[in-house]
Design a protein around this motif. Structure first.
Motif, PDB file in Angstrom:
ATOM      1  N   ASN A 201       0.806  -1.215   0.000  1.00  0.00           N
ATOM      2  CA  ASN A 201       0.000   0.000   0.000  1.00  0.00           C
ATOM      3  C   ASN A 201       0.840   1.265   0.000  1.00  0.00           C
ATOM      4  O   ASN A 201       0.306   2.368  -0.132  1.00  0.00           O
ATOM      5  CB  ASN A 201      -0.976  -0.019   1.171  1.00  0.00           C
ATOM      6  CG  ASN A 201      -2.185  -0.885   0.863  1.00  0.00           C
ATOM      7  OD1 ASN A 201      -3.038  -0.487   0.080  1.00  0.00           O
ATOM      8  ND2 ASN A 201      -2.242  -2.072   1.449  1.00  0.00           N
ATOM      9  N   VAL A 202       2.156   1.120   0.149  1.00  0.00           N
ATOM     10  CA  VAL A 202       3.080   2.245  -0.035  1.00  0.00           C
ATOM     11  C   VAL A 202       4.083   1.908  -1.138  1.00  0.00           C
ATOM     12  O   VAL A 202       5.220   2.359  -1.121  1.00  0.00           O
ATOM     13  CB  VAL A 202       3.789   2.614   1.279  1.00  0.00           C
ATOM     14  CG1 VAL A 202       2.803   3.243   2.246  1.00  0.00           C
ATOM     15  CG2 VAL A 202       4.477   1.404   1.922  1.00  0.00           C
ATOM     16  N   GLY A 203       3.627   1.122  -2.104  1.00  0.00           N
ATOM     17  CA  GLY A 203       4.483   0.729  -3.218  1.00  0.00           C
ATOM     18  C   GLY A 203       5.005  -0.670  -3.020  1.00  0.00           C
ATOM     19  O   GLY A 203       4.315  -1.654  -3.272  1.00  0.00           O
ATOM     20  N   CYS A 204       6.240  -0.779  -2.531  1.00  0.00           N
ATOM     21  CA  CYS A 204       6.805  -2.098  -2.275  1.00  0.00           C
ATOM     22  C   CYS A 204       7.986  -1.991  -1.323  1.00  0.00           C
ATOM     23  O   CYS A 204       9.071  -1.562  -1.726  1.00  0.00           O
ATOM     24  CB  CYS A 204       7.247  -2.780  -3.568  1.00  0.00           C
ATOM     25  SG  CYS A 204       7.888  -4.457  -3.320  1.00  0.00           S
ATOM     26  N   LEU A 205       7.756  -2.357  -0.065  1.00  0.00           N
ATOM     27  CA  LEU A 205       8.847  -2.537   0.884  1.00  0.00           C
ATOM     28  C   LEU A 205       9.027  -4.033   1.071  1.00  0.00           C
ATOM     29  O   LEU A 205       8.149  -4.711   1.593  1.00  0.00           O
ATOM     30  CB  LEU A 205       8.512  -1.881   2.234  1.00  0.00           C
ATOM     31  CG  LEU A 205       8.368  -0.364   2.255  1.00  0.00           C
ATOM     32  CD1 LEU A 205       7.939   0.107   3.638  1.00  0.00           C
ATOM     33  CD2 LEU A 205       9.670   0.318   1.842  1.00  0.00           C
TER      34      LEU A 205
ATOM     35  N   GLY B  52       9.994  -3.641  -6.618  1.00  0.00           N
ATOM     36  CA  GLY B  52       8.767  -4.414  -6.735  1.00  0.00           C
ATOM     37  C   GLY B  52       9.062  -5.884  -6.550  1.00  0.00           C
ATOM     38  O   GLY B  52      10.148  -6.280  -6.107  1.00  0.00           O
ATOM     39  N   TYR B  53       8.087  -6.703  -6.925  1.00  0.00           N
ATOM     40  CA  TYR B  53       8.266  -8.155  -6.862  1.00  0.00           C
ATOM     41  C   TYR B  53       7.313  -8.783  -7.860  1.00  0.00           C
ATOM     42  O   TYR B  53       6.133  -8.422  -7.920  1.00  0.00           O
ATOM     43  CB  TYR B  53       7.979  -8.695  -5.462  1.00  0.00           C
ATOM     44  CG  TYR B  53       8.218 -10.183  -5.356  1.00  0.00           C
ATOM     45  CD1 TYR B  53       9.479 -10.670  -5.030  1.00  0.00           C
ATOM     46  CD2 TYR B  53       7.205 -11.094  -5.634  1.00  0.00           C
ATOM     47  CE1 TYR B  53       9.716 -12.038  -4.970  1.00  0.00           C
ATOM     48  CE2 TYR B  53       7.429 -12.464  -5.573  1.00  0.00           C
ATOM     49  CZ  TYR B  53       8.687 -12.930  -5.237  1.00  0.00           C
ATOM     50  OH  TYR B  53       8.924 -14.291  -5.192  1.00  0.00           O
ATOM     51  N   GLY B  54       7.831  -9.722  -8.638  1.00  0.00           N
ATOM     52  CA  GLY B  54       6.973 -10.438  -9.569  1.00  0.00           C
ATOM     53  C   GLY B  54       6.271  -9.502 -10.521  1.00  0.00           C
ATOM     54  O   GLY B  54       6.892  -8.806 -11.318  1.00  0.00           O
ATOM     55  N   SER B  55       4.941  -9.451 -10.427  1.00  0.00           N
ATOM     56  CA  SER B  55       4.134  -8.646 -11.337  1.00  0.00           C
ATOM     57  C   SER B  55       3.882  -7.233 -10.837  1.00  0.00           C
ATOM     58  O   SER B  55       3.153  -6.476 -11.479  1.00  0.00           O
ATOM     59  CB  SER B  55       2.781  -9.341 -11.554  1.00  0.00           C
ATOM     60  OG  SER B  55       2.078  -9.433 -10.326  1.00  0.00           O
ATOM     61  N   VAL B  56       4.464  -6.877  -9.696  1.00  0.00           N
ATOM     62  CA  VAL B  56       4.264  -5.536  -9.120  1.00  0.00           C
ATOM     63  C   VAL B  56       5.509  -4.692  -9.334  1.00  0.00           C
ATOM     64  O   VAL B  56       6.635  -5.174  -9.143  1.00  0.00           O
ATOM     65  CB  VAL B  56       3.946  -5.634  -7.615  1.00  0.00           C
ATOM     66  CG1 VAL B  56       3.939  -4.255  -6.967  1.00  0.00           C
ATOM     67  CG2 VAL B  56       2.595  -6.319  -7.402  1.00  0.00           C
ATOM     68  N   PHE B  57       5.323  -3.445  -9.729  1.00  0.00           N
ATOM     69  CA  PHE B  57       6.464  -2.535  -9.888  1.00  0.00           C
ATOM     70  C   PHE B  57       6.092  -1.143  -9.416  1.00  0.00           C
ATOM     71  O   PHE B  57       4.927  -0.747  -9.420  1.00  0.00           O
ATOM     72  CB  PHE B  57       6.953  -2.494 -11.345  1.00  0.00           C
ATOM     73  CG  PHE B  57       5.969  -1.915 -12.335  1.00  0.00           C
ATOM     74  CD1 PHE B  57       6.036  -0.580 -12.715  1.00  0.00           C
ATOM     75  CD2 PHE B  57       4.979  -2.716 -12.902  1.00  0.00           C
ATOM     76  CE1 PHE B  57       5.140  -0.043 -13.629  1.00  0.00           C
ATOM     77  CE2 PHE B  57       4.074  -2.195 -13.825  1.00  0.00           C
ATOM     78  CZ  PHE B  57       4.160  -0.862 -14.194  1.00  0.00           C
TER      79      PHE B  57
END
Length: 445
Positions: free
Chosen positions: A209-213, A352-357
């Motif tokens: 919810n804040v991008g990707c930590l 990101g990770y996988g399909s998230v950027f």
């Protein structure tokens, strides 16, 4: 009908003209969606967007996936909502979730992820007889009062209680401890100080919810160890990470197993379903089992249409190379955007990770929420607004992540990277002009 006219009608009938707070985006107040299919949607004026927002992540297969829609249509020929007993589809879905997700022994279905997290905390308090809940800065767990605080906070509010809404009783907020994400030391200290009164720890294993930590393995292990020692309930909120990152959720990736897991979003490719699963002894406390002391109800829970959508989605995720496809495209985007921003001399961290950027406009690292305070919000939002000019939709709100679906192609990635170079250059110039005007004391609007 003209989009502006429809938007005006919406504002007269609906507060703000939208049915969820973050759908009312500055600069897009007249946006009316007319059609969505695959990796694209079209507005009421006929403009088409290549969609990397993806409704905050549910349509992992793409909009209006034909197999999911066919399953929903077929379900309409059988039972509809009867509000008593159980359907075969509900049984099959519960069995499938228990098979896929390591922590899940029993399952209850909800209509939203927020309901699932609400019930997770309720049953944790019922099981332990304790008062306190621990959450982490930057994590979002839904709209209910005990977790409606400290998501995207300004610098001066980090470290205190920062509710996202008015109307919450102070004593409810006082029963929630907010800790920094990825801080094992803070977790150990909280348990040393309050362990006997901590009912539950709830965490997004990846705070999307804040991008990707990305979580540190020691941090997740510390959560498990401290909850086990204190007799507290560990809840993984996998509403986002579940099924999008792995069929078993982040717990399958990390090897750290919570006591309860909340699920939603990609479970049914956008149809409104959530789920709560976990240890049998905890789940059996719900009133769905006669004598269970923790009340649980919901008229639309397990609706045949959304159950059919979830079963069809999970079947496709298991049978087709969905994750291989979206992970490959996600990696292309992350590496490609890094090259684009580097070539322009723009400070950026693409993660990101996988399909998230997500591309933060700052230098690294991005380990804790405090790190994200360095992000240039004007550049972040300005860049995404410029992408809109090229027919590419990434939500132009600060810190929001973007998603790849099974319907996206390599050609779509090429188009994004080409547009990104132009949009970043334009946004960078605008931010510099804004800073210069501010320095000279000019009137800036």
């Amino acid at each position: 009908m003209n989009q502006r006219v429809l938007a005006e009608r919406a504002r007269r009938a609906i507060p703000g003209g939208v049915n969820s707070g973050q759908r009312n985006v500055p600069g897009l107040s007249d946006l009316v969606i007319a059609h969505a299919e695959g990796a694209r949607f079209r507005d009421a004026d006929g403009k088409e967007y290549l969609d990397f927002h993806a409704a905050f992540g549910p349509p992992l297969l793409g909009h209006n996936d034909p197999d999911v829609n066919a399953a929903v249509a077929e379900a309409g020929n059988g039972a509809d909502l009867c509000g008593v007993g159980v359907t075969e589809g509900e049984v099959e879905l519960a069995e499938t979730l228990a098979e896929l997700v390591p922590s899940v022994e029993r399952v209850l279905l909800t209509s939203t992820g927020s309901e699932a997290t609400f019930h997770a905390l309720r049953v944790a308090r019922a099981a332990t007889g304790r008062r306190l809940v621990v959450k982490f800065q930057g994590c979002y767990h839904g709209w209910h009062d005990s977790v409606s605080l400290n998501v995207i906070s300004s610098a001066e509010k980090v470290g205190g209680r920062d509710p996202i809404s008015t109307g919450i009783l102070p004593e409810v907020l006082e029963a929630t401890l907010v800790l920094p994400f990825n801080s094992s030391q803070a977790v150990r200290q909280a348990f040393a100080d309050h362990g006997a009164d901590i009912a539950a720890v709830i965490v997004e294993p990846v705070p999307h919810n804040v991008g990707c930590l990305l979580p540190e393995q020691e941090f997740l292990r510390t959560l498990r160890e401290e909850c086990t020692k204190a007799g507290s309930v560990l809840v993984f909120d996998e509403v986002i990470t579940g099924f999008r990152h792995h069929l078993g959720g982040w717990q399958a990736i990390s090897g750290v197993t919570p006591d309860l897991t909340t699920m939603g979003k990609a479970i049914a490719n956008g149809y409104p379903v959530g789920a709560l699963g976990g240890r049998a002894d905890l789940m059996d406390l719900f009133s769905s089992r006669p004598g269970g002391p923790a009340f649980f109800a919901g008229t639309y829970n397990g609706h045949p249409a959304v159950v059919a959508a979830a079963l069809a989605t999970l079947r496709k995720l298991r049978a087709e190379p969905v994750h291989a496809h979206v992970f490959a495209l996600g990696e292309r985007i992350r590496s490609g955007l890094t090259e684009v921003f580097d070539s322009l001399g723009i400070p950026a961290l693409v993660t990101g990770y996988g399909s998230v950027f997500v591309g933060y406009f700052m230098t690294g690292p991005a380990r804790t929420y405090d790190d994200l305070l360095r992000n240039d919000a004007n550049m972040f939002i300005g860049y995404r607004r410029r992408l809109l000019d090229h027919g590419i939709f990434e939500l132009p709100l600060n810190l929001k992540r973007s998603h790849v679906s099974y319907a996206h192609t390599d050609a779509d990635v090429d188009r994004l990277l080409e547009a990104a170079a132009v949009a970043a250059r334009q946004a960078g110039g605008e931010v510099q002009d804004l800073a210069a005007a501010s320095t000279m004391g000019g009137a800036v609007r």
